[in-house]
Scaffold this active site. Sequence first.
Site, short mmCIF file in Angstrom:
data_model
loop_
_atom_site.label_atom_id
_atom_site.label_comp_id
_atom_site.label_asym_id
_atom_site.label_seq_id
_atom_site.Cartn_x
_atom_site.Cartn_y
_atom_site.Cartn_z
CG HIS A 57 -0.45 0.07 2.65
ND1 HIS A 57 0.51 -0.91 3.21
CD2 HIS A 57 -0.41 1.18 3.48
CE1 HIS A 57 0.61 -0.46 4.25
NE2 HIS A 57 0.08 0.75 4.56
CG HIS A 59 -0.06 4.43 4.74
ND1 HIS A 59 -0.71 3.55 5.66
CD2 HIS A 59 -0.80 5.53 4.26
CE1 HIS A 59 -2.15 4.13 5.76
NE2 HIS A 59 -2.03 4.95 4.83
CG ASP A 61 4.63 3.04 7.48
OD1 ASP A 61 3.67 3.53 6.91
OD2 ASP A 61 4.40 2.47 8.25
CG HIS A 62 3.92 0.18 4.16
ND1 HIS A 62 4.05 -1.22 5.01
CD2 HIS A 62 3.78 1.04 5.47
CE1 HIS A 62 3.50 -1.19 6.01
NE2 HIS A 62 3.23 -0.10 6.39
CG HIS A 115 -4.13 0.42 6.75
ND1 HIS A 115 -4.16 0.79 7.86
CD2 HIS A 115 -2.75 0.72 6.12
CE1 HIS A 115 -2.90 1.63 8.16
NE2 HIS A 115 -2.08 1.37 6.92
CG ASP A 134 0.43 -1.24 7.77
OD1 ASP A 134 1.28 -2.12 8.07
OD2 ASP A 134 0.60 0.01 7.78
CG HIS A 172 3.40 -1.50 11.49
ND1 HIS A 172 4.30 -0.33 11.61
CD2 HIS A 172 2.75 -1.23 10.36
CE1 HIS A 172 4.02 0.36 10.78
NE2 HIS A 172 3.24 -0.12 10.06
FE FE Z 1 2.40 1.03 8.05
ZN ZN Z 2 0.14 1.82 6.47
#
Ligand code: FE
Ligand code: ZN
Length: 256
Positions: A57, A59, A61-62, A115, A134, A172
Amino acid sequence: MAALEIHQFPCLSDNYGVLIRDPDTGVTAAIDVPEAGKVRDALAAKGWKLTHILATHHHNDHTAGNLEIKAETGCTVIGPRAEAARIPGIDTQVGQGDRFKFGSFDVEVLDTPGHTAGHISYVIPAAGVAFVGDTLFAMGCGRIIEGDPEMMWTSLQKIARLPAETRIYCGHEYTVANARFALTIEPDNAALVRRAAEVEALRAAGKPTLPTLLADELATNPFLRAPNAGIRRRLGMEKSADWQVFGEVRERKNKS
Ligand code: FE
Ligand code: ZN
């Protein structure tokens, strides 16, 4: 066919990076790139040459390291069709029901929105693994940021229907907090009480709690257990739809 090689390593504050490699062909993928440096280091430590990024996805942080790692390795970036415009460096767009070859292995794509609106998960049946980003966490699930509870419940059910021995890799390390919350929903679930103690001990020893086994999630994850009579009674939701019970559990977690 030789076994799929899998290397999981911490990134950022609580993300995991994962590398997978087919030893027969040398084809190697990063599941998401939370940060370029940690992925580069992991590749060097293993002596593996990256050929693919599999994005779950959009985001940051990915995906933050996508462009840097792509520039260094010339890898192909595969990612969700429904949010392709937000996946840096994407070359190949995939969605529900798509299947592609990863060396000798078949990869199956599930749409798992909720998400984010276009979130996808990757399943490799012959290796007995799924990479769910996530969507699902150990004893938890992702926040519903771009979807609604019914959508997220439907996505979680796709994962729940995989073979119970599937090993699930998640984005995570939230497991200890999730376990503590899960105990507020099901304090009398003996499997959950046991597992909560196990994951506290693992974290105290600095060890990861992931991947998780789907069978353990079915037994202990309150976000998968909406049909459970005890949970419904506790929430006073005996007559509600499963997705509504799930939505109430998610709401309580948001406030916890
Ligand atoms: Fe994440
Ligand atoms: Zn995420």
